[in-house]
Scaffold this active site. Sequence first.
Site, PDB file in Angstrom:
ATOM      1  CB  SER A 207      -3.924   2.289   3.098  1.00 22.47           C
ATOM      2  OG  SER A 207      -4.460   1.402   4.047  1.00 22.47           O
ATOM      3  CG  ASP A 301       1.161   0.195   8.639  1.00 22.49           C
ATOM      4  OD1 ASP A 301       0.136  -0.459   8.897  1.00 22.49           O
ATOM      5  OD2 ASP A 301       1.301   0.847   7.582  1.00 22.49           O
ATOM      6  CG  HIS A 331      -1.616   2.824   7.991  1.00 24.53           C
ATOM      7  ND1 HIS A 331      -1.148   1.935   7.044  1.00 24.53           N
ATOM      8  CD2 HIS A 331      -2.825   3.261   7.528  1.00 24.53           C
ATOM      9  CE1 HIS A 331      -2.036   1.830   6.059  1.00 24.53           C
ATOM     10  NE2 HIS A 331      -3.059   2.629   6.327  1.00 24.53           N
TER      11      HIS A 331
END
Length: 360
Positions: A207, A301, A331
């Site tokens: 991320s 996501d 995610h």
Amino acid sequence: MATHLRNASTLCAAALLAACAPSGGAMQPGAMPMDPGAAATLARADADMRAVLEQHMALGPRPIETLTPQEARVQPTPADAVRALLERMGRSTAPEPVGRVEDRAIPGPGGAIPVRVYTPAGTGPFPVVVYSHGGGWVIATIDTYDASARALTNAAQAIVVSIEYRKGPENPFPAAHDDAFAAYQWVLQNAASLGGDPMRVAVAGESAGGGLAVATAMMARDRNVRIPVHVLAVYPIADGDTESPSYVENARAKPLNRPMMEWFFRHYLRGPQDARDPRISLVRANLDRMPPTTIILAQIDPLRSDGEELGARLRQAGVPVQVHVHQGVTHEFFGMGAVVADARTAVQQAGTALRGAFAR
């Protein structure tokens, strides 16, 4: 595994501000109706992922975008949901074993940087992976992403140095980026003292940390520092724009959505101009002479398009790149190998790519 998890699940999902029923899947009297974003996410998720999402909702996290950073940092996380699900299944919650784990501090541009060093079993010198955790540069810690670091240690048969970089809003952009690059330089200079090989150093992250990994490689290239042998970017933040196809498609997804990403940008960036900085909008950066890169993405996501576009831009720059999109997961799935089959597959893909780079 999927059947086991489906049976273990409560098969109920309350709104994020309401409690899930303790058993049997029935809503408690007076409970709020299911959040539409949660319902849509559950409908698209595979059985393994759905069980984790339901468990996370049962822990009652409040929407991050409605909180202060201090409040957001103490909300239940997807990692907490994995532990709770394992407990309900009667399975061990002990972390994946590695050879050795050591907490220490290294020098950084804003003071000491806490790091956690994971060493695999066996005899070194080992290759080294400098790993940056997720959390939008605002929340989460090396503890939150402990499972990912352990899984990478074993899959890559490498030392993993997990970085506790500075976070916004207390330390705005580019503090986290500067810390990630400083940690990479420190590892190049001190790998041997860890039992590592300074000629075989890669960068990785999830991320926000996935974006930090790519930015670190860019900074090394631009500052005449030896570049990493490989970049592993797991659902990286790679664009300051929130209008991509996956942002539209997953605008209200769980556990990450567009309002949350806007909140992260607001609390880390100093202003709109920083969203255009090439260290944030990697898809608009000069990507020439970057290391071979592996990008791992989740279907459900908002950041999926970021990773897909980054892969396309790297290819245009002549960089060897592999992009893996995992269907039916969200995610944060990467560190959920204890309960999500696709996470184990993704870790294997990452380990294979890193081992190949280290062998070359």
